[in-house]
Design a protein around this motif. Structure first.
Motif, mmCIF file in Angstrom:
data_model
loop_
_atom_site.group_PDB
_atom_site.id
_atom_site.type_symbol
_atom_site.label_atom_id
_atom_site.label_comp_id
_atom_site.label_asym_id
_atom_site.label_seq_id
_atom_site.Cartn_x
_atom_site.Cartn_y
_atom_site.Cartn_z
ATOM 1 N N MET A 101 1.044 -0.903 0.245
ATOM 2 C CA MET A 101 0.403 0.032 -0.181
ATOM 3 C C MET A 101 1.198 1.148 -0.293
ATOM 4 S SD MET A 101 -3.680 -0.446 2.469
ATOM 5 C CE MET A 101 -2.652 -1.555 4.138
ATOM 6 N N GLU A 102 2.187 1.478 0.588
ATOM 7 C CA GLU A 102 2.498 2.492 0.456
ATOM 8 C C GLU A 102 3.217 3.127 -0.660
ATOM 9 O OE1 GLU A 102 4.191 3.010 5.357
ATOM 10 O OE2 GLU A 102 5.388 2.192 3.704
ATOM 11 N N TYR A 103 3.629 2.166 -1.067
ATOM 12 C CA TYR A 103 4.680 1.853 -2.244
ATOM 13 C C TYR A 103 3.911 2.163 -3.441
ATOM 14 C CZ TYR A 103 9.442 0.976 -1.507
ATOM 15 O OH TYR A 103 10.515 0.659 -0.610
ATOM 16 N N LEU A 104 2.543 2.076 -3.687
ATOM 17 C CA LEU A 104 1.573 1.969 -4.767
ATOM 18 C C LEU A 104 1.170 3.460 -4.619
ATOM 19 C CD1 LEU A 104 0.228 -1.602 -5.661
ATOM 20 C CD2 LEU A 104 2.280 0.035 -5.816
ATOM 21 N N SER A 105 0.796 3.562 -3.033
ATOM 22 C CA SER A 105 -0.369 4.600 -3.089
ATOM 23 C C SER A 105 1.040 6.232 -3.179
ATOM 24 C CB SER A 105 -0.782 5.052 -1.244
ATOM 25 O OG SER A 105 -1.448 4.089 -1.360
ATOM 26 N N GLY A 106 2.102 6.250 -3.375
ATOM 27 C CA GLY A 106 3.053 7.543 -3.438
ATOM 28 C C GLY A 106 3.176 6.867 -5.196
ATOM 29 N N ILE A 107 2.599 5.877 -6.006
ATOM 30 C CA ILE A 107 2.766 6.378 -7.161
ATOM 31 C C ILE A 107 1.792 6.913 -7.462
ATOM 32 C CG2 ILE A 107 2.939 5.014 -8.950
ATOM 33 C CD1 ILE A 107 3.911 3.224 -8.517
ATOM 34 N N ALA A 108 0.936 6.706 -7.047
ATOM 35 C CA ALA A 108 -0.945 7.145 -6.838
ATOM 36 C C ALA A 108 -1.131 8.477 -6.938
ATOM 37 C CB ALA A 108 -2.222 6.068 -6.372
ATOM 38 N N SER A 109 -0.797 8.965 -5.109
ATOM 39 C CA SER A 109 -0.314 10.388 -4.896
ATOM 40 C C SER A 109 0.496 11.162 -5.889
ATOM 41 C CB SER A 109 0.352 10.224 -3.743
ATOM 42 O OG SER A 109 -0.805 9.545 -2.849
ATOM 43 N N ALA A 110 1.427 10.269 -6.373
ATOM 44 C CA ALA A 110 2.104 11.595 -7.514
ATOM 45 C C ALA A 110 1.289 11.479 -8.647
ATOM 46 C CB ALA A 110 3.462 10.744 -7.096
ATOM 47 N N VAL A 111 0.532 10.400 -9.152
ATOM 48 C CA VAL A 111 -0.639 11.249 -11.223
ATOM 49 C C VAL A 111 -1.536 11.336 -10.591
ATOM 50 C CG1 VAL A 111 -2.303 9.493 -11.651
ATOM 51 C CG2 VAL A 111 0.389 8.258 -11.261
ATOM 52 N N SER A 112 -2.033 12.055 -9.213
ATOM 53 C CA SER A 112 -3.131 12.553 -8.526
ATOM 54 C C SER A 112 -2.378 14.227 -9.084
ATOM 55 C CB SER A 112 -3.328 12.511 -7.120
ATOM 56 O OG SER A 112 -3.929 10.873 -6.800
ATOM 57 N N ALA A 113 -0.969 14.193 -8.001
ATOM 58 C CA ALA A 113 -1.109 15.242 -8.277
ATOM 59 C C ALA A 113 -0.397 16.266 -10.035
ATOM 60 C CB ALA A 113 0.246 15.771 -7.541
ATOM 61 N N LEU A 114 0.115 15.559 -10.480
ATOM 62 C CA LEU A 114 -0.102 15.702 -11.870
ATOM 63 C C LEU A 114 -0.848 16.101 -12.739
ATOM 64 C CD1 LEU A 114 2.054 15.804 -13.904
ATOM 65 C CD2 LEU A 114 2.008 13.297 -14.597
ATOM 66 N N VAL A 115 -2.110 14.975 -12.394
ATOM 67 C CA VAL A 115 -3.104 15.296 -13.283
ATOM 68 C C VAL A 115 -3.772 16.375 -12.926
ATOM 69 C CG1 VAL A 115 -5.632 14.392 -13.246
ATOM 70 C CG2 VAL A 115 -3.809 12.900 -13.401
ATOM 71 N N ASP A 116 -4.037 16.796 -11.091
ATOM 72 C CA ASP A 116 -4.423 18.086 -10.688
ATOM 73 C C ASP A 116 -3.482 19.443 -11.657
ATOM 74 O OD1 ASP A 116 -6.312 16.399 -9.390
ATOM 75 O OD2 ASP A 116 -4.988 16.551 -7.163
ATOM 76 N N ALA A 117 -2.431 19.430 -11.439
ATOM 77 C CA ALA A 117 -1.514 20.290 -12.490
ATOM 78 C C ALA A 117 -2.166 20.811 -13.096
ATOM 79 C CB ALA A 117 -0.328 20.483 -11.699
ATOM 80 N N ALA A 118 -1.913 19.596 -14.275
ATOM 81 C CA ALA A 118 -2.480 19.944 -15.947
ATOM 82 C C ALA A 118 -3.883 20.284 -15.393
ATOM 83 C CB ALA A 118 -2.267 18.569 -16.149
ATOM 84 N N ARG A 119 -4.915 19.968 -14.725
ATOM 85 C CA ARG A 119 -6.103 20.496 -15.357
ATOM 86 C C ARG A 119 -6.978 21.275 -14.540
ATOM 87 N NH1 ARG A 119 -8.443 13.249 -15.517
ATOM 88 N NH2 ARG A 119 -7.255 13.405 -17.355
ATOM 89 N N ALA A 120 -5.707 21.349 -13.904
ATOM 90 C CA ALA A 120 -6.361 22.935 -13.056
ATOM 91 C C ALA A 120 -6.106 24.496 -14.343
ATOM 92 C CB ALA A 120 -5.119 23.276 -12.216
ATOM 93 N N VAL A 121 -5.542 24.012 -15.287
ATOM 94 C CA VAL A 121 -5.565 24.364 -15.931
ATOM 95 C C VAL A 121 -6.349 24.717 -17.494
ATOM 96 C CG1 VAL A 121 -4.184 26.093 -17.938
ATOM 97 C CG2 VAL A 121 -3.023 25.415 -15.871
ATOM 98 N N SER A 122 -6.069 22.948 -18.007
ATOM 99 C CA SER A 122 -6.936 22.643 -19.519
ATOM 100 C C SER A 122 -7.368 21.343 -18.349
ATOM 101 C CB SER A 122 -5.462 22.028 -20.150
ATOM 102 O OG SER A 122 -6.934 22.343 -20.978
ATOM 103 N N PRO A 123 -9.352 21.731 -18.053
ATOM 104 C CA PRO A 123 -9.516 20.137 -17.515
ATOM 105 C C PRO A 123 -9.963 19.378 -18.576
ATOM 106 C CG PRO A 123 -10.443 22.238 -16.968
ATOM 107 C CD PRO A 123 -9.565 22.694 -18.438
ATOM 108 N N ASP A 124 -9.305 19.028 -19.235
ATOM 109 C CA ASP A 124 -10.080 18.621 -20.814
ATOM 110 C C ASP A 124 -8.894 17.555 -21.246
ATOM 111 O OD1 ASP A 124 -12.783 18.378 -20.847
ATOM 112 O OD2 ASP A 124 -12.095 19.673 -22.407
ATOM 113 N N ILE A 125 -7.431 18.017 -20.315
ATOM 114 C CA ILE A 125 -6.006 17.257 -21.351
ATOM 115 C C ILE A 125 -6.231 16.204 -20.605
ATOM 116 C CG2 ILE A 125 -4.705 18.075 -18.729
ATOM 117 C CD1 ILE A 125 -2.521 18.649 -20.351
ATOM 118 N N GLY A 126 -5.658 15.482 -21.779
ATOM 119 C CA GLY A 126 -4.738 13.753 -21.425
ATOM 120 C C GLY A 126 -3.529 13.859 -19.881
ATOM 121 N N VAL A 127 -3.583 12.711 -19.178
ATOM 122 C CA VAL A 127 -2.117 12.473 -18.534
ATOM 123 C C VAL A 127 -2.383 10.818 -18.860
ATOM 124 C CG1 VAL A 127 -1.765 12.609 -16.418
ATOM 125 C CG2 VAL A 127 -2.693 14.204 -16.959
#
Length: 284
Positions: free
Chosen positions: A103-129
């Motif tokens: 859970m720790e390792y995969l939650s680390g990856i998932a949390s980093a993915v969430s941060a990337l998605v959030d940063a991109a879609r705050a500017v462009s809601p439809d952008i693919g990641v």
């Protein structure tokens, strides 16, 4: 959101690696005759992943599920419970570290993915990641689950099912035109033709030849904006993807540049998220 569950064979392997002949300490102390409970909780904010798999591991060890696992993809704050199980103390000890670490390792990856998605879609809601296939060798099933839990998608699950024309392919065909290479790729008619390029000049050449996706490798946002502007002059513009060095810290810049897709390997290097564990005995 629960993207999928990891196969029992993998979970059995994780358990077997940590306790191939049982837990020696528990055996020496006779803990198999005692009952207890094991609690998993978020020690810090995280996008959770692999909680269902931790629960499945508990079931494999004959433990009872007292509080079902929160779903992968849940965004937890510090202190929120994840999973509670109970049963024989020796089985609790066998579950403890394999479940916590997964859970720790995969939650680390998932949390980093969430941060990337959030940063991109705050500017462009439809952008693919999307996240690349540069997963840890042997860990693809687990890494891709974390990518999906974080809100992104796989870029390429394998080279067997996608068409991505690299310079490393083109070096073997020095006399072939871009049009001829794209025509050859289109024999796989269900696949989009994706071409990776290193600069705007290369991008313009392949846009003119009719590539469906242009992937700009390690190009700054200004170059992405230049290529996007050129592509938009066409009646059916190709998708412009930014790849190489894309992470949560610059995702907004690439989104502002007009990229339709961000491709990243950065989440695979994420620091694990802490999962707190507490264990206590139960009275007979």
């Amino acid at each position: 959101m629960n993207p999928y569950c990891l196969p029992d064979s993998l979970l059995e392997q994780l358990l077997h690696e940590d306790s191939p002949y049982g837990d020696a300490t528990s055996f020496a102390l006779g803990l198999g005759a005692h009952q207890g409970e094991l609690h998993f909780a978020a020690r810090q904010a995280m996008t959770l992943c692999a909680s269902e798999d931790a629960q499945r591991m508990a079931q494999m060890l004959g433990l009872h599920i007292d509080q079902p696992a929160r779903a992968s993809g849940a965004r937890l704050t510090a202190g929120e419970p994840i999973l509670t199980v109970s049963g024989a103390a020796d089985a609790l000890h066998r579950l403890w570290k394999p479940a916590q670490t997964l859970m720790e390792y995969l939650s680390g990856i998932a949390s980093a993915v969430s941060a990337l998605v959030d940063a991109a879609r705050a500017v462009s809601p439809d952008i693919g990641v999307a996240c690349t296939r540069k997963t840890f060798p042997g860990g693809k099933a687990a890494c891709i689950k974390a990518v999906l839990a974080g809100g992104a998608v796989p870029h390429r699950l394998s080279v067997s099912e996608t068409l991505l024309l690299f310079a490393e392919h083109r070096t073997f065909l020095p006399d072939a035109s871009p049009e001829a290479m794209l025509m050859a790729l289109r024999s796989w008619s269900e696949r989009k033709t994706v071409v990776e390029v290193a600069d705007p000049a290369e991008a313009r050449r392949w846009i003119d030849a009719g590539a469906e996706v242009i992937q700009l490798e390690k190009c700054p946002p200004a170059h992405v904006a230049e290529v996007v502007a050129y592509a938009r002059q066409r009646a059916a513009p190709p998708l412009i993807a930014a790849a190489g060095g894309v992470h949560a810290g610059n995702a907004a810049d690439y989104a502002r540049a007009g990229a339709g897709l961000l491709v990243s390997s950065a989440p695979y290097h994420a620091v694990p998220r802490d999962v707190a564990v507490s264990m206590r005995a139960r009275c007979a």
